[in-house]
Structures are given as C-alpha cells and as structure tokens.
Scaffold this motif. Structure first.
Motif, short mmCIF file in Angstrom:
data_model
loop_
_atom_site.label_atom_id
_atom_site.label_comp_id
_atom_site.label_asym_id
_atom_site.label_seq_id
_atom_site.Cartn_x
_atom_site.Cartn_y
_atom_site.Cartn_z
N ASP A 147 1.41 -85.94 52.65
CA ASP A 147 1.66 -85.36 51.34
C ASP A 147 3.10 -85.57 50.90
OD1 ASP A 147 2.44 -83.61 53.41
OD2 ASP A 147 2.48 -81.91 52.03
N GLN A 148 4.04 -85.50 51.85
CA GLN A 148 5.44 -85.74 51.50
C GLN A 148 5.67 -87.21 51.15
OE1 GLN A 148 7.86 -83.35 51.15
NE2 GLN A 148 6.12 -81.95 51.41
N ARG A 150 3.45 -89.14 49.73
CA ARG A 150 2.92 -89.31 48.37
C ARG A 150 3.90 -88.77 47.34
NH1 ARG A 150 1.51 -85.96 45.26
NH2 ARG A 150 1.21 -84.36 46.85
N ASP A 435 -3.93 -83.99 43.46
CA ASP A 435 -2.92 -85.03 43.25
C ASP A 435 -3.53 -86.42 43.21
OD1 ASP A 435 -0.54 -83.30 43.28
OD2 ASP A 435 -1.12 -82.92 45.35
#
Length: 593
Positions: A147-148, A150, A435
């Motif tokens: 996630d970081q 992205r 997201d």
C-alpha cells in the motif's frame, strides 16, 4: 516550515529549544545525547502514540511545542491548513505563525494543542501532517508494504482526477449492488410475509367479524343462559304494569296502569288548577308505564324459544376468540390489524420487474467502474516506467551505479470470499478496492546482472535507505514547501555513498526545508545550518545530565566534523580534514547552484 521546536523532559532532554531556517539543517551529537528525541518530538506533534516511558526521569510530564510558518505553502496545502485551523478554533500568533503542542503525562493521557486550543490528537496530526514528512527506519520498513508503494507511485503519477472518478463510480456501484442483493435476499422474506398476511386476512374475512361483536355476544349469551328466569321476571313486571298476560287476556289482580288511569281520572274531574296539574303529571307517568310495558313485550318477543340458539351464539363466540388469540385483544383490534395488513401488502414489492431494473443499473455501473479502473491503471502503468527510470538514475548518483529499480503494476486479484469482485474485459476477476484494482510492487537489484526481486527481499538496510532517499528526491516536486525530516537515512552507508547522500539532501533542500539526524560528517558538511545535541556529566559518577541543542558557528562546526570523522575534534590534523571536507561540500553546492 518548522521555525522552532521546544522540548521539555523528553528522554535525555530536560529543556531545549532549537530554531530552524530553510534549506538543509543537520543534527549531530554523540550516541545517546538525545538527537533522536528531536525527531521523537516531531513524531508526537504528528500524532504518534504517546509513550509514557519517554518522560524524563523525575518529571511528571514531557512537553513538545513547535512553531510553524505557513506563508510559503502551495495554494492547495494552505487551503487545507486553514480549514483545519478554522474547524479547530485555533488562532495564529502575532507573527502569523501557528503553535502546535503535545504533552505526555507519566501517569495519565496525553494532551494536544493547536493555536492555543485543546484539540484531539487526530486534529493535531491533520495539521502537522500537511507540513511535515517524517522518515525514519520504521518508515523505510513501511516502504516495503504494497500500500505504501502504491501511495508513492500515485504521488508521482498525480492520479487525483482518475482516482476521484473511480471512487465515485465505485461507491455508486457498491450501493446499487448491495441494494440488489438485499432485495434478492429479502424477496423470499417478503414473499413469505405476503403469504402470511394473505392467509391471515382470508381467515379474518371468512369469519367476517363486526365491530363490537364480541362484546354484544357476551351480553346475548348471558341472557340466554338465564332465559327462564328472565322470561318470568319480564312477565311478572309486565302483568304488574299493564295487567296483560302472555295469552293476551287481562289479569284480575291489580295493575299499575289501571291504578294510574283511575287516579288521573279522579283528579281531572275537579275544578282545582293544582289538582289538574297533578293529573297531567300522572298522565306523563302513565305514558312511561305504557312505553316500559311495550319494551318488556318486545324483550319477551326477542327471547329465543329454541334452546339451540345458545349453542349457535357460543360457536360464534369461539370463532371470534380464535381471531383475538392470534391478532389482537378484541374484535375491534382484529379489524384494525386487518386494515394495517392490507396497507402493508400494498407496499410489498416483490415483482420481477423491479429486480430486473436494478440488475440493469448494477450492470451499467459496473461497466463504468471497469472503465474508470482501467483509466487509473493506464496512468499508473505509464507513470511506473518514468518513476522507475528516475529512481534508478538517482541510485546511480548515490554510488549504486549498477542498481536497478523497477515498478510492476498488476491486477489485484479477488479472493474467493471477495465482497467487491470486478471482472475485467480480459476475464480476470479483481478486487475493486477503494484505491483501484492495481497491485503495485517495487523491485530491486543492487548489481547489474542479478535478478530483480521484490524490494523487501533484495535490499539491505543501507540500500533501502538510499532507495527511500532516491524516491523522495524524485517525488519532491509534488510536495514543494513542506518540511522533510530524515532520521539516520544514511544508516549503513559511508565513504563515497555518504557524499552522494549529502549532495542529494542539499539538492532536495532547494525546494524544501530538510532536517536530518546524521552520524556521517560527509552528510553534515552539506548543511546550511548545523545543530549539535550535547550532554554533560555531573559530579556523581559521570552520570549524564540534560542534553541541549546548540547552533554551531564555523569554528565549532569544524570541531564537530572532526569529532565525527575520527573522534579527533581537538587535533590539528582532524580539524584540517574537517575543514577540507567542509570546503569541498561548499564548493560542490556552489557549483550545483
């Protein structure tokens, strides 16, 4: 930017104040002197969890206070900052700066303050996170999370427009999809409810109760249960009033009607006005007797002569009691329940047409979501190539000429129990997350010719530090005006790589305020402002006293660089080496500018 920080009773620091300028500021000092407490204080201002163990021994609480200047922020960031201040009721200081503070109690909860107002820690972090970007070893570890990765790619790609459209359509699709599933699930329930209501209404209609019928039946049954005694009482009363018998003949005995008639006749035969008035009253009484006698005659005529009528009444009462046991306390309540149930039946929509219309809307929205997701993926795929190329180039400048950095953007495949599966035109079923539908994976190879592996499997601590720094340098354009704090970003590196890190940090400081905690003199030499955190010892066994933060002048800076080089802060050779390093860094910066 961050103009000033004041720290009280936090770790090794009893009380210290540090002032910051724009450009590159470094904090140095001996291990354990309290350099990291400055960064810890900034983390507290950023809303990090308050740790009571960080409160200095002997103190009841620790306090961190930061003064921020917002004049040079971009329009969008400035707008968000103003909104946070307005919503919190915070006020700017006389010089238009904003004071943010956090206190940590040894025994109790922490407190947050913004612009002179007590606020939740979340509100404080909302403000400071717009102004501060903190990077430490934990932040390097977070960089390994998908996630970081992205988020980093999206900062470079500027996907705000595409992401906003995707999220709007996704929310509408999920709402419609949930409504359809709910109706499908409830269709069975509603059908069953309709069947139950229809059955009940058929049962009530078959009995056809009348308003108040249950009460009137009670009276009828009571009469019929006492039929003989009622008939005898009515006959006796009627005979007494009018002298009439059941067979229509007259009784010989006295009757009230005859007596009243005789009395009235006697009074009417006089000439006295008063007696004539009494005669009129007796006439009225005689009329009442006649009426009552007629009512009694009617009552007798209504009394059933057939004993089976009682059984009929009892059977009807049993039917009504069946309804009152199921639907209401009395027949009037049953009739009201039936009315409400008919209204409820009219509202139940279990038609196939409604479900079909919802299905068409869900399908149309799903197609729109797929289109928006693919548009978002397209932007990310294109940006991934540019970001990977730029980071690889930065790594080359950080003494990693053979390193290669890659970014893969692939489908975020749906799980078996996925609550938001989305089928792409390729047939791949992906998870439609908030997201997007993309899985972003950073790849890294430290040397040319080696296999590229996921970042979390291929980079050492020092390599990961340089990857993060390279990313920040490339992404710096998207966060112009903010303050960037690096806590030992140079860990695990030295020599030529350290010089390159200092050079990159100096370049980053052209557009940002950069604050760096470092052990490397090659990095410290590039600073615009050099702060040193030092501590002394008291007279009781060399125990450490409070640390302080000092701004170094040119001579003091040379001595500190010499200490950092080889612990030779007082030697001529060490100072000469330090001076040479400082001059080289200054020349490098002047040439770069």
């Amino acid at each position: 930017m961050l103009a000033e920080i004041r720290i009280e009773s936090l770790g090794a620091i009893s009380a210290a104040t540090a002032e910051f300028d724009g450009g590159l500021t470094v904090l140095t000092g001996e291990t354990g002197a309290g350099k990291t407490m400055v960064v810890t204080g900034l983390h507290l201002l950023g809303g990090a969890r308050a740790d009571p163990t960080k409160v200095r021994t002997g103190a009841d609480r620790a306090v961190v206070e930061g003064r921020f200047v917002t004049a040079e922020l971009g329009d969008s960031v400035a707008t968000r900052v103003d909104e946070i201040l307005d919503s919190s009721g915070a006020e700017r200081d006389d010089d238009d700066s904003v004071i943010a503070a956090r206190s940590v109690s040894r025994d109790g909860p922490s407190r947050a303050y913004l612009g002179g107002r007590s606020v939740p820690a979340k509100s404080l972090s909302g403000f400071t996170n717009e102004l501060l970007t903190l990077h430490g070893q934990n932040d390097q570890l977070r960089l390994m999370r998908p996630d970081q990765q992205r988020i980093a790619l999206d900062r470079f790609a500027d996907v705000a427009k595409q992401l906003r459209r995707y999220r709007t359509l996704r929310d509408e699709w999920l709402e419609a999809r949930g409504d359809l599933e709910d109706r499908r699930r409830r269709a069975r329930e509603l059908t069953q409810e309709a069947d139950r209501l229809n059955f009940a209404l058929d049962e009530i209609d078959a009995v056809a109760p009348q308003p108040g019928e249950d009460d009137s039946l009670v009276d009828d049954i009571r009469r019929m249960s006492e039929l003989d005694s009622l008939r005898e009482a009515v006959q006796s009363a009627r005979a007494s009033l009018s002298g009439a018998l059941d067979d229509g003949s007259s009784a010989d005995e006295f009757s009230a009607a005859n007596a009243l008639s005789q009395a009235r006749s006697a009074l009417e035969g006089t000439d006295d006005v008063g007696l004539k008035s009494l005669a009129e009253q007796l006439g009225g009484a005689l009329a009442v007797l006649v009426d009552v006698s007629g009512e009694l005659t009617h009552f007798l005529s209504e009394l059933p002569s057939d004993t089976s009528a009682l059984e009929t009444k009892l059977a009807r009462q049993a039917e009504l009691r069946t309804l009152t046991r199921k639907y209401a306390a009395d027949i009037d309540g049953v009739l009201e329940w039936a009315r409400e149930s008919r209204e409820r039946l009219a509202q139940l929509d279990v038609s196939e047409g409604t479900l079909a219309e919802l299905e068409r809307r869900v399908d149309a929205l799903q197609a729109d979501v797929v289109d928006a997701a693919q548009a978002l993926t397209k932007v990310r795929v294109k940006a991934a190539k540019g970001l990977a190329k730029a980071v690889t180039a930065e790594l080359s400048g950080l003494a990693m000429a053979g390193a290669e950095f890659t970014i893969a953007v692939g489908p975020l495949e749906a799980r078996a129990d996925d609550n938001a599966p989305l089928t792409l035109p390729s047939g791949t079923v992906v998870h439609a997350g908030r997201d997007g539908v993309d899985a972003v994976d950073f790849g890294f190879a430290a040397h040319r010719g080696t296999d590229i592996l996921p970042l979390n499997k291929s980079a050492s601590g020092g390599e990961l530090s340089r990857v993060m720094l390279a990313l920040e340098v490339v992404l710096a354009a998207s966060t112009e005006g903010t303050t960037m704090v690096f806590d030992e970003v140079d860990a695990g590196v030295g020599g030529r790589a350290a010089v390159q890190i200092g050079r990159r940090l100096a370049r980053l400081a052209r557009t940002h305020q950069v604050i760096v905690v470092t052990h490397l003199p090659q990095v410290a030499a590039y600073a615009d402002v050099h702060l040193m955190v030092d501590s002394g010892a008291d007279n009781r066994g060399g125990r450490m006293k409070s640390s302080g933060v000092h701004r170094l002048d040119d001579d003091s800076r040379v001595a500190e660089l010499a200490r950092m080089l080889a612990g030779l802060g007082e030697s001529d050779s060490g100072r000469a080496h330090a001076r040479e390093l400082l001059d080289a860094a200054r020349g490098d910066r002047e040439q770069a500018s």
